[in-house]
Motif scaffolding. Sequence first.
Motif, PDB file in Angstrom:
ATOM      1  N   GLU A 293       0.816  -1.204   0.000  1.00  0.00           N
ATOM      2  CA  GLU A 293       0.000   0.000   0.000  1.00  0.00           C
ATOM      3  C   GLU A 293       0.854   1.260   0.000  1.00  0.00           C
TER       4      GLU A 293
ATOM      5  N   GLU B 269       0.406   4.365  -2.502  1.00  0.00           N
ATOM      6  CA  GLU B 269       0.277   5.745  -2.016  1.00  0.00           C
ATOM      7  C   GLU B 269       1.284   6.666  -2.687  1.00  0.00           C
TER       8      GLU B 269
ATOM      9  N   THR C 197      -4.597   1.220  -7.495  1.00  0.00           N
ATOM     10  CA  THR C 197      -4.748  -0.138  -6.966  1.00  0.00           C
ATOM     11  C   THR C 197      -3.666  -1.021  -7.565  1.00  0.00           C
TER      12      THR C 197
ATOM     13  N   GLY D 212      -2.768  -3.489  -2.699  1.00  0.00           N
ATOM     14  CA  GLY D 212      -2.535  -2.191  -2.085  1.00  0.00           C
ATOM     15  C   GLY D 212      -3.389  -1.149  -2.780  1.00  0.00           C
TER      16      GLY D 212
ATOM     17  N   ALA E  69      -4.615   3.060  -2.640  1.00  0.00           N
ATOM     18  CA  ALA E  69      -4.367   4.382  -2.059  1.00  0.00           C
ATOM     19  C   ALA E  69      -5.118   5.437  -2.839  1.00  0.00           C
TER      20      ALA E  69
ATOM     21  N   ARG F 190      -4.382   5.087   2.586  1.00  0.00           N
ATOM     22  CA  ARG F 190      -4.012   3.822   1.967  1.00  0.00           C
ATOM     23  C   ARG F 190      -4.527   2.657   2.801  1.00  0.00           C
TER      24      ARG F 190
ATOM     25  N   VAL G 294      -4.321  -1.997   2.922  1.00  0.00           N
ATOM     26  CA  VAL G 294      -3.746  -3.233   2.403  1.00  0.00           C
ATOM     27  C   VAL G 294      -4.832  -4.304   2.415  1.00  0.00           C
TER      28      VAL G 294
ATOM     29  N   TYR H 124      -9.715  -6.234   3.496  1.00  0.00           N
ATOM     30  CA  TYR H 124      -8.966  -4.983   3.439  1.00  0.00           C
ATOM     31  C   TYR H 124      -8.926  -4.384   4.844  1.00  0.00           C
TER      32      TYR H 124
ATOM     33  N   GLY I 256      -7.596  -0.662   6.588  1.00  0.00           N
ATOM     34  CA  GLY I 256      -6.994   0.656   6.499  1.00  0.00           C
ATOM     35  C   GLY I 256      -6.687   1.174   7.887  1.00  0.00           C
TER      36      GLY I 256
END
Length: 331
Positions: A88, A92, A110, A136, A138, A147, A149, A205, A207
Amino acid sequence: MSTMRRTLTDDLQQSAPAAPISLSRAGVTRSAKAIRIRHNGDERLFHAEVACFCDLNPAQKGVHMSRFEEEVNEAIDDVVIGEALIIEALAERIATKLVASQRALRSEVTIRASYPVEKRTPVTGIPTQEMYGLIGIAAANRDTSRRLVGVTAQGMNACPCAQGLISAQAAEALRADGFSAQEVARILDLVPVATHNQRARGTLYLGAPEDIEVDADELIAIVEDGMSSEIYELLKRPDEQYVVDRAHRRPRFVEDSVREMVRHSLDRFPSLPDDAFVHAHQVNFETIHTHDVEAERSGTIAEIRRELDGGEHVAHHTTLREWLDGRVPRP
């Protein structure tokens, strides 16, 4: 000659469109790249697909497609994803660069990579390589970026509904054959009851702030543990027996798996702040139906905790897009 020279030097993307309407997203998808990941002490190249988007203002005909490729290539050349697999961070970095190079208000990137993990089968201990998805995502604007993962993993679910029907049928047959109620209960507790199985694919996911390290391996463990059983590319007969037995002793609906993923995410990362984000999704590929089944849940940690702690049915579940854009409701 002069006409051709003028055509080549004109910046058509910067010209005015026929309809002065802004676009939410414009960019490139399925851009195949090789990224370097350092894991278990070795640095290797992995195949990845990158998708990059920016918003487009109403006075600009098109985005500069070549700049997407330039920024992606530069970031990939500069970054080796380290032991923590922070894919990620790479997303980003690209997203932040795109806001400037495209003169955009917002960008989103992505990255999806195939991620091999060396495992051993549960009984015989034979080494096997299992493939997982590493993701990843962002988003950036001119002031901030966010961002997260994600991972994808396969497993299997054993259907609780069909198992209940077979269990009732078995109990009736055992009673008719003279077994007492206590004996029937003991038998059904000792012997795994048949049901139909579903191969499943789960996605998770998370964050979180940069100071909270989220290891992709931990997310994979959460996804697999949410299912009836993990699965393996290679299985000897004792391993196969273990996997089937484990699955039938842990029957789960697709909804159960999603709830377990969300709950275990909070258990594994208790320091997550209220505005952190989780998204869990699973699809089960049916074996006795022609359709498949899916379930998902997204939301901030505050929203999830309100339901876990107080039993509240939260009306609004923060979406991935809302969280990436920073539109997170107050707890």
